[in-house]
Scaffold this motif. Structure first.
Motif, PDB file in Angstrom:
ATOM      1  N   CYS A   1       0.726  -1.274   0.141  1.00  0.00           N
ATOM      2  CA  CYS A   1      -0.131   0.433   0.062  1.00  0.00           C
ATOM      3  C   CYS A   1       0.859   0.918  -0.050  1.00  0.00           C
TER       4      CYS A   1
ATOM      5  N   TYR B   1       0.765   3.813   1.138  1.00  0.00           N
ATOM      6  CA  TYR B   1       0.423   4.972   2.489  1.00  0.00           C
ATOM      7  C   TYR B   1       0.575   4.180   3.766  1.00  0.00           C
ATOM      8  N   ASP B   2       1.117   4.738   4.702  1.00  0.00           N
ATOM      9  CA  ASP B   2       1.509   4.454   6.044  1.00  0.00           C
ATOM     10  C   ASP B   2       0.724   4.971   6.955  1.00  0.00           C
TER      11      ASP B   2
ATOM     12  N   PHE C   1      -0.807   2.349  12.233  1.00  0.00           N
ATOM     13  CA  PHE C   1      -1.202   0.903  13.413  1.00  0.00           C
ATOM     14  C   PHE C   1      -1.004   0.676  11.967  1.00  0.00           C
ATOM     15  N   CYS C   2      -0.784   0.400  11.128  1.00  0.00           N
ATOM     16  CA  CYS C   2      -0.842  -0.268  10.129  1.00  0.00           C
ATOM     17  C   CYS C   2       0.436  -1.498  10.100  1.00  0.00           C
TER      18      CYS C   2
ATOM     19  N   VAL D   1       0.836  -3.432   6.981  1.00  0.00           N
ATOM     20  CA  VAL D   1       1.116  -3.577   5.595  1.00  0.00           C
ATOM     21  C   VAL D   1       2.470  -3.270   5.038  1.00  0.00           C
TER      22      VAL D   1
ATOM     23  N   GLU E   1     -11.769   5.302   9.600  1.00  0.00           N
ATOM     24  CA  GLU E   1     -10.960   4.650  10.356  1.00  0.00           C
ATOM     25  C   GLU E   1     -11.782   5.628  11.308  1.00  0.00           C
TER      26      GLU E   1
ATOM     27  N   LYS F   1      -3.131   9.091   8.535  1.00  0.00           N
ATOM     28  CA  LYS F   1      -3.746   9.364   7.166  1.00  0.00           C
ATOM     29  C   LYS F   1      -4.403  10.471   6.839  1.00  0.00           C
TER      30      LYS F   1
ATOM     31  N   TYR G   1      -4.189  11.743   3.412  1.00  0.00           N
ATOM     32  CA  TYR G   1      -4.863  11.950   2.494  1.00  0.00           C
ATOM     33  C   TYR G   1      -6.418  11.812   2.545  1.00  0.00           C
TER      34      TYR G   1
HETATM   35  S1  SF4 Z   1      -4.435   1.129   6.694  1.00  0.00           S
HETATM   36 FE1  SF4 Z   1      -3.490   2.624   6.088  1.00  0.00          FE
HETATM   37  S2  SF4 Z   1      -1.785   2.389   5.144  1.00  0.00           S
HETATM   38 FE2  SF4 Z   1      -2.526   0.464   5.696  1.00  0.00          FE
HETATM   39  S3  SF4 Z   1      -3.932  -0.778   4.027  1.00  0.00           S
HETATM   40 FE3  SF4 Z   1      -5.037   1.101   5.111  1.00  0.00          FE
HETATM   41  S4  SF4 Z   1      -4.484   2.893   3.446  1.00  0.00           S
HETATM   42 FE4  SF4 Z   1      -2.734   1.154   4.076  1.00  0.00          FE
END
Ligand code: SF4
Length: 446
Positions: A169, A171-172, A175-176, A178, A265, A277, A279
């Motif tokens: 992804c 984005y960053d 809490f994630c 990914v 969220e 977040k 964006y």
């Molecule tokens: S929570 Fe944020 S970083 Fe994680 S997958 Fe979703 S948009 Fe991407």
């Protein structure tokens, strides 16, 4: 040689497995391991959410995929298999972040993506030279292969027509996990491979399991364009930014997009900033959700509670928002400081983590001290939102309103809401969990 691929259940689900069966989907990562395994190895697959593990099958090597909430159960399974003489390899997000914790229970750990190291693991096992840790390099998008789906047959899944088109992804969110696991490099598979896989699935409804299918909008447009002739319907997870690009949104619809899972969220500007977040802007959330729904695409919005900017009013405010947005489904969770995330680092520094019992790291439990409410209030507020959103009264209100605007969607949305309600209130018992004892897994230094 016999290889067993295992999906561990969360302990509580193991006891009640059949109730949430409709929502179980196969673990594609294990299907990919099966694809990479040489033909001379006999492979079987067990998902503990659906069936018991047969320790007497005679597995020589066992590979277990591990998420944080299933880690304690995975470790228990690993040790059971070792008693039967099998060697055990652990992989997935949790062991990749905490390999030395996982190594206490297994013979070997695969850190990161397994594609480039799995055949080495098998060869080393055959030579009795299994290494403790294998570091999987980031897989080039052209090398992302399809899972061997035969292993999922007759395992009790209702829905198996799923695939992955991308990894990572851009984005960053703090809490994630990914980006921790896949890196921030967004990789997309070759479109011809995706189309081939969908054709082989030969099913009218496809689920994309990507973390953010539209992470690269140029790619997403090309993909959606190529999907149009297939005349399928599809579901996926995507960021709300899909609403910023009308061409993309309309192509999604034309290519068969039936519904999107969107991580909203928080409905407050402060909350969105806090979790990085950026964006997403609170003041445009409703308008963007509306734009997507106007195309006839259903939305399941996901919300998290327990941010530092959340006060006890956040529960009613969020409910008001979801009702106003008229989204078809919603899910609610508690902010969870997964190992290795920026959020966990911050909460450790602030001495606010209250347990490292990984079983509670499932977004259903408060595992840290919230700033502006008590732990009990956070837990109660979460339950309150689930119960309110999925009360019969609210389900029927929602379905009538949607059915009025989109007559063909009324019945599917009703079925989805009722199934969700059944699964939620029979497979989880959020509050009673919180009183369970802390099993005291000690985290590594991160
Ligand atoms: S929570 Fe944020 S970083 Fe994680 S997958 Fe979703 S948009 Fe991407």
């Amino acid at each position: 040689m016999k290889l067993l691929l295992v999906v561990p259940a969360k302990e509580e689900r193991k006891e009640r497995r059949l109730k949430g069966k409709a929502f179980q989907i196969p673990q594609l990562s294990l299907g990919i391991l099966a694809s990479l395994t040489p033909e001379d190895v006999e492979v079987d697959y067990v998902d503990e959410n659906l069936e018991d593990i047969n320790y007497e099958w005679g597995a020589d090597l066992v590979a277990i995929t591990v998420m944080t909430a299933t880690a304690p159960r995975a470790y228990e399974i690993a040790q059971n298999f070792k008693k039967f003489g099998a060697k055990v390899v652990l992989g997935g997000i949790h062991p990749s972040i905490l390999p030395y914790e996982a190594l206490k229970y297994a013979d070997s750990v695969v850190v990161g993506e397994a594609e480039y190291v799995w055949q080495q693991v098998i060869e080393d096992f055959k030579r009795k030279e299994l290494k403790p840790i294998y570091y999987g390099k980031r897989v080039d998008s052209k090398d992302i292969i399809s899972p061997k789906r035969e292993i999922f047959k007759n395992k009790g899944y209702y829905f198996t027509s799923i695939l992955q088109a991308t990894r990572g992804c851009p984005y960053d969110c703090d809490f994630c996990s990914v980006s921790l696991f896949f890196g921030r490099s967004f990789r997309n598979r070759q479109i011809k491979d995706i189309i081939k896989e969908i054709e082989e699935l030969n099913h009218p409804l496809i689920g994309f399991l990507d973390d953010n299918l539209i992470g690269n909008k140029k790619f997403a447009k090309k993909l959606f364009y190529e999907l149009i002739p297939l005349k399928i319907r599809w579901l996926a997870q995507a960021s709300l930014t899909i609403a910023d690009d009308l061409e993309l949104l309309r192509l999604a619809k034309r290519s068969g997009c039936a519904g999107l899972f969107i991580g909203i969220e928080s409905i407050s500007e402060g909350g969105l900033k806090e979790i990085n977040k950026r964006y997403q802007k609170a003041k445009t959330l409703l308008e963007k959700i509306k734009r997507i729904q106007e195309e006839g695409i259903l939305i399941e919005g996901s919300f998290i509670f327990g941010l530092d900017s959340d006060t006890p009013d956040v529960f009613d405010e969020t409910l008001e928002f979801v009702f106003k947005s008229k989204m078809a489904l919603a899910s609610f969770g508690i902010l969870t400081p997964y190992p290795g995330t920026k959020l966990q680092k911050r909460l450790i520094e602030e001495n606010r983590i209250i347990t490292y019992d990984w079983r509670l790291y499932d977004c259903g439990h408060a595992v840290f001290k919230p700033k502006n409410m008590t732990i009990e209030k956070l837990q109660e507020g979460l339950d309150y939102c689930w119960y309110q959103f999925y009360s019969y009264k609210n389900i029927f209100k929602r379905v009538f309103s949607l059915g009025y605007r989109f007559p063909l969607l009324g019945i599917p949305v009703l079925i989805l809401n009722l199934s969700y309600k059944r699964m939620l209130f029979k497979t989880t018992d959020i509050s009673s969990w919180f009183s369970q004892k802390n099993y005291g897994f000690i985290p590594e230094t991160i």
